[in-house]
Write a protein that holds these residues in place. Structure first.
Motif, PDB file in Angstrom:
ATOM      1  N   GLU A   1       3.954 -51.551  -7.030  1.00 11.68           N
ATOM      2  CA  GLU A   1       3.944 -50.128  -6.920  1.00 11.68           C
ATOM      3  C   GLU A   1       2.772 -50.028  -5.591  1.00 11.68           C
ATOM      4  O   GLU A   1       3.127 -48.954  -4.842  1.00 11.68           O
ATOM      5  CB  GLU A   1       3.841 -49.267  -8.012  1.00 11.68           C
ATOM      6  CG  GLU A   1       4.827 -49.387  -9.012  1.00 11.68           C
ATOM      7  CD  GLU A   1       4.480 -48.583 -10.146  1.00 11.68           C
ATOM      8  OE1 GLU A   1       3.448 -48.250 -10.511  1.00 11.68           O
ATOM      9  OE2 GLU A   1       5.678 -48.157 -11.032  1.00 11.68           O
ATOM     10  N   LEU A   2       1.846 -50.504  -5.730  1.00 13.63           N
ATOM     11  CA  LEU A   2       0.867 -50.402  -4.666  1.00 13.63           C
ATOM     12  C   LEU A   2       1.291 -50.891  -3.398  1.00 13.63           C
ATOM     13  O   LEU A   2       0.959 -50.333  -2.172  1.00 13.63           O
ATOM     14  CB  LEU A   2      -0.606 -51.119  -4.937  1.00 13.63           C
ATOM     15  CG  LEU A   2      -1.206 -50.355  -6.198  1.00 13.63           C
ATOM     16  CD1 LEU A   2      -2.572 -51.419  -6.562  1.00 13.63           C
ATOM     17  CD2 LEU A   2      -1.710 -49.063  -5.843  1.00 13.63           C
TER      18      LEU A   2
ATOM     19  N   ASP B   1       5.529 -48.063  -1.333  1.00 11.09           N
ATOM     20  CA  ASP B   1       5.720 -46.699  -1.956  1.00 11.09           C
ATOM     21  C   ASP B   1       7.259 -46.465  -2.173  1.00 11.09           C
ATOM     22  O   ASP B   1       7.565 -45.562  -2.829  1.00 11.09           O
ATOM     23  CB  ASP B   1       5.091 -45.947  -0.628  1.00 11.09           C
ATOM     24  CG  ASP B   1       3.805 -45.972  -0.389  1.00 11.09           C
ATOM     25  OD1 ASP B   1       3.088 -46.525  -1.427  1.00 11.09           O
ATOM     26  OD2 ASP B   1       3.180 -45.900   0.672  1.00 11.09           O
TER      27      ASP B   1
ATOM     28  N   ASP C   1       2.307 -55.652 -16.821  1.00  9.09           N
ATOM     29  CA  ASP C   1       1.917 -54.300 -16.568  1.00  9.09           C
ATOM     30  C   ASP C   1       0.860 -54.489 -15.076  1.00  9.09           C
ATOM     31  O   ASP C   1       1.202 -53.686 -14.445  1.00  9.09           O
ATOM     32  CB  ASP C   1       0.888 -53.744 -17.591  1.00  9.09           C
ATOM     33  CG  ASP C   1       1.768 -53.088 -18.733  1.00  9.09           C
ATOM     34  OD1 ASP C   1       3.134 -53.086 -18.634  1.00  9.09           O
ATOM     35  OD2 ASP C   1       1.013 -52.962 -19.972  1.00  9.09           O
ATOM     36  N   GLU C   2       0.099 -55.594 -15.309  1.00 15.22           N
ATOM     37  CA  GLU C   2      -0.774 -55.845 -14.091  1.00 15.22           C
ATOM     38  C   GLU C   2       0.264 -56.255 -12.958  1.00 15.22           C
ATOM     39  O   GLU C   2       0.050 -55.512 -11.548  1.00 15.22           O
ATOM     40  CB  GLU C   2      -1.693 -57.101 -14.332  1.00 15.22           C
ATOM     41  CG  GLU C   2      -2.425 -57.408 -13.148  1.00 15.22           C
ATOM     42  CD  GLU C   2      -3.162 -58.696 -13.515  1.00 15.22           C
ATOM     43  OE1 GLU C   2      -3.895 -59.299 -12.799  1.00 15.22           O
ATOM     44  OE2 GLU C   2      -3.502 -59.266 -14.680  1.00 15.22           O
TER      45      GLU C   2
ATOM     46  N   THR D   1       3.338 -55.187 -12.306  1.00 14.50           N
ATOM     47  CA  THR D   1       4.105 -54.144 -11.749  1.00 14.50           C
ATOM     48  C   THR D   1       3.287 -53.055 -10.938  1.00 14.50           C
ATOM     49  O   THR D   1       3.800 -52.368 -10.148  1.00 14.50           O
ATOM     50  CB  THR D   1       4.839 -53.332 -12.888  1.00 14.50           C
ATOM     51  OG1 THR D   1       3.932 -53.353 -14.186  1.00 14.50           O
ATOM     52  CG2 THR D   1       6.095 -54.545 -13.476  1.00 14.50           C
ATOM     53  N   ASP D   2       1.913 -52.919 -11.568  1.00 17.69           N
ATOM     54  CA  ASP D   2       1.156 -51.998 -11.034  1.00 17.69           C
ATOM     55  C   ASP D   2       0.878 -52.564  -9.423  1.00 17.69           C
ATOM     56  O   ASP D   2       0.775 -51.601  -8.413  1.00 17.69           O
ATOM     57  CB  ASP D   2      -0.235 -51.804 -11.417  1.00 17.69           C
ATOM     58  CG  ASP D   2      -0.047 -51.279 -12.621  1.00 17.69           C
ATOM     59  OD1 ASP D   2       0.840 -50.367 -13.059  1.00 17.69           O
ATOM     60  OD2 ASP D   2      -0.879 -51.492 -13.931  1.00 17.69           O
ATOM     61  N   ASP D   3       0.581 -53.837  -9.475  1.00 12.52           N
ATOM     62  CA  ASP D   3       0.685 -54.374  -7.690  1.00 12.52           C
ATOM     63  C   ASP D   3       1.645 -54.128  -6.890  1.00 12.52           C
ATOM     64  O   ASP D   3       1.725 -53.922  -5.843  1.00 12.52           O
ATOM     65  CB  ASP D   3       0.403 -55.891  -8.057  1.00 12.52           C
ATOM     66  CG  ASP D   3      -0.987 -56.288  -8.391  1.00 12.52           C
ATOM     67  OD1 ASP D   3      -2.019 -55.189  -8.702  1.00 12.52           O
ATOM     68  OD2 ASP D   3      -1.241 -57.410  -8.937  1.00 12.52           O
TER      69      ASP D   3
ATOM     70  N   CYS E   1      10.556 -49.340 -15.793  1.00 11.14           N
ATOM     71  CA  CYS E   1       9.982 -50.514 -16.723  1.00 11.14           C
ATOM     72  C   CYS E   1      10.147 -50.144 -18.305  1.00 11.14           C
ATOM     73  O   CYS E   1       9.861 -48.815 -18.469  1.00 11.14           O
ATOM     74  CB  CYS E   1       8.414 -50.670 -16.494  1.00 11.14           C
ATOM     75  SG  CYS E   1       8.363 -51.143 -14.835  1.00 11.14           S
TER      76      CYS E   1
END
Length: 478
Positions: free
Chosen positions: A346-347, A350, A339-340, A342-344, A356
């Motif tokens: 996406e940041l 764009d 989760d950590e 994949t969040d990075d 997921c």
């Protein structure tokens, strides 16, 4: 001791042992046959020295079917002794015992110097007849074996009506001629047999050593600069073929290892050369510049970071190769790590489309730093080489006793040859795939080594040319 000498000695000892066993068994068999013949002769001579009147009566009426009755004239005194010495093949009268007794006339004949009656009485007699006598008048021949004056004797007792005759002979005297004959034969046989065994042992040793010599010669030709020599297979025995195959396989592995080390060294030198050249150029520029404050510290810091990353990866790969990668096990939440990361992702982009499907509470035990680096290497590889608008699929689930992570992305078409090299160190693919993107080519190989160090694995799944799917397995350690 040389192997040839050992084979030679074993062959000689084996032949000698076999020869000794054959001679011993043959002598035992010969002695048995000789003693059987001696018993028959003793029985015949014991019947022959019976008194003449009884002899004629036995010839006419009660002659046993298994005895050969002699028709010789009745002898007496020294002529009888000389005749028995000759027929029983002894050298002197002292090697004979004779005793003839009749209930009517008493002792008719006896050997001098020996109380034969004292010898006869304690003997255990064995009948020579195949069937029991039908009445008391039927003649009976019996045999016995006894020791007298430290010599072995063979005796025969013939009984008929009221008369009995006894003959005994020294066994050593009757077999002396046989022993002499055997000794003369062995004088010829043993040297000849030893000569043949020596020649046979030499031939066996030479034949056995020949493949080993070829293997040794081939090994001498192998050097660190030439590992291409292979030992050809001839018409060897199965055991030597197995040894030759193992030797050639070992050389294949050594050659692959040397080539890999050579490529690794060359690639490492190339990767380290670029940032070092940049650093040198920046520093020289600052030294030659009139204003040292214009030194581009950010560029130097980036190159130092690049060097540090390469060095750290090379160190981890070296530890993995030697099996000494240090792991600090602790409970790891794989779901939280994914989760950590994949969040990075996406940041950072764009345009990247992420799909997921990550199960909750996927827990294992491992080194948190190394596992985070493993997953980060995989996702960074996706970020660099995927077509963002086509999307990236990330799946994580528990598969029996392991955690399975599937990461799939769309990229430019990739041949099977390129796919087979993706885990090679410093391999970055073809130029049309990299398109000037930075990287050292160590990410995937390091990720796989970290997975294997945790008891799992990282593999490339079969797919179409435009899709790359990585499959990560991590065991669930409770």
């Amino acid at each position: 001791m040389y192997f040839r000498t050992r084979i030679f000695a074993i062959s000689i000892l084996t032949v000698s042992a076999v020869l000794a066993v054959v001679i011993t068994l043959s002598w035992s068999r010969i002695m048995k046959v000789e003693l059987d013949h001696l018993d028959a002769r003793l029985c015949m001579e014991a019947k022959r020295i019976m008194p003449s009147r009884l002899q004629k009566k036995l010839d006419a009426n009660n002659s046993p079917s298994n005895l050969s009755i002699s028709s010789d004239t009745q002898l007496s005194g020294s002529r009888l002794i000389d005749d028995l010495v000759d027929k029983l093949r002894v050298s002197s009268p002292g090697q004979l015992m004779i005793f003839v007794e009749s209930s009517e006339s008493g002792i008719l004949t006896t050997s001098e110097g020996t109380n034969v009656q004292d010898i006869i009485s304690p003997l255990n007699w064995v009948s020579a007849d195949l069937s029991e006598p039908t009445n008391k008048t039927t003649p009976l021949c019996q045999f016995a074996f006894f020791e007298h004056q430290q010599n072995q004797w063979r005796a025969s007792l013939f009984q008929a009506s009221h008369t009995q005759s006894f003959i005994a002979v020294d066994v050593a005297a009757t077999t002396s001629q046989l022993r002499s004959t055997l000794r003369a034969a062995l004088i010829v046989v043993i040297p000849f047999s030893l000569l043949l065994s020596i020649l046979g042992a030499w031939f066996i040793a030479a034949t056995t050593i020949r493949p080993i010599k070829r293997l040794h010669k081939s090994m001498d030709m192998v050097t660190e600069k030439d590992l291409s020599h292979r030992l050809p297979e001839h018409k060897e025995d199965k055991e030597f073929k197995m040894l030759i195959d193992a030797y050639n396989t070992m050389l294949d592995r050594l050659e692959d290892s040397f080539q890999q080390i050579s490529r690794f060294t060359a690639d490492a030198a190339h990767e380290l050369k670029t940032p070092l050249t940049v650093l040198r150029g920046k520093l020289e520029q600052a030294v030659l510049s009139e204003n040292p404050s214009q030194l581009d510290l950010n560029a130097i810091l980036d190159e130092v970071g690049h060097l540090s990353a390469i060095t750290r990866k090379l160190l981890l790969l070296s530890q993995a190769d030697s099996g000494s990668m240090a792991l600090h096990f602790e409970p790891i939440n794989i779901t939280g790590l994914l989760d950590e990361l994949t969040d990075d992702m996406e940041l950072l982009s764009d345009e990247l489309v992420l799909d997921c499907s990550i199960e909750r509470a996927l827990m294992t035990k491992g080194d948190s730093v190394l596992l985070k680096q493993l997953l980060n290497n995989l996702l960074v590889n996706v970020m660099r080489y995927s077509l963002h608008d086509k999307g990236v699929t990330i799946q994580a689930r528990q598969n029996e006793s392991a955690i399975e992570v599937l990461i799939s992305n769309v990229c430019f078409p990739m041949s099977n040859e390129i796919r087979s090299k993706l885990f090679e160190r410093f391999y970055r693919g073809e130029p049309e795939h990299t398109q000037g993107k930075s990287g050292s080519g160590l990410g995937l190989s390091l990720a796989r080594e970290i997975a294997r160090a945790h008891g799992g694995d990282l593999t490339l799944e079969p797919s179409v040319k435009e899709v790359v799917t990585m499959r990560l397995l991590l065991p669930i350690v409770k």
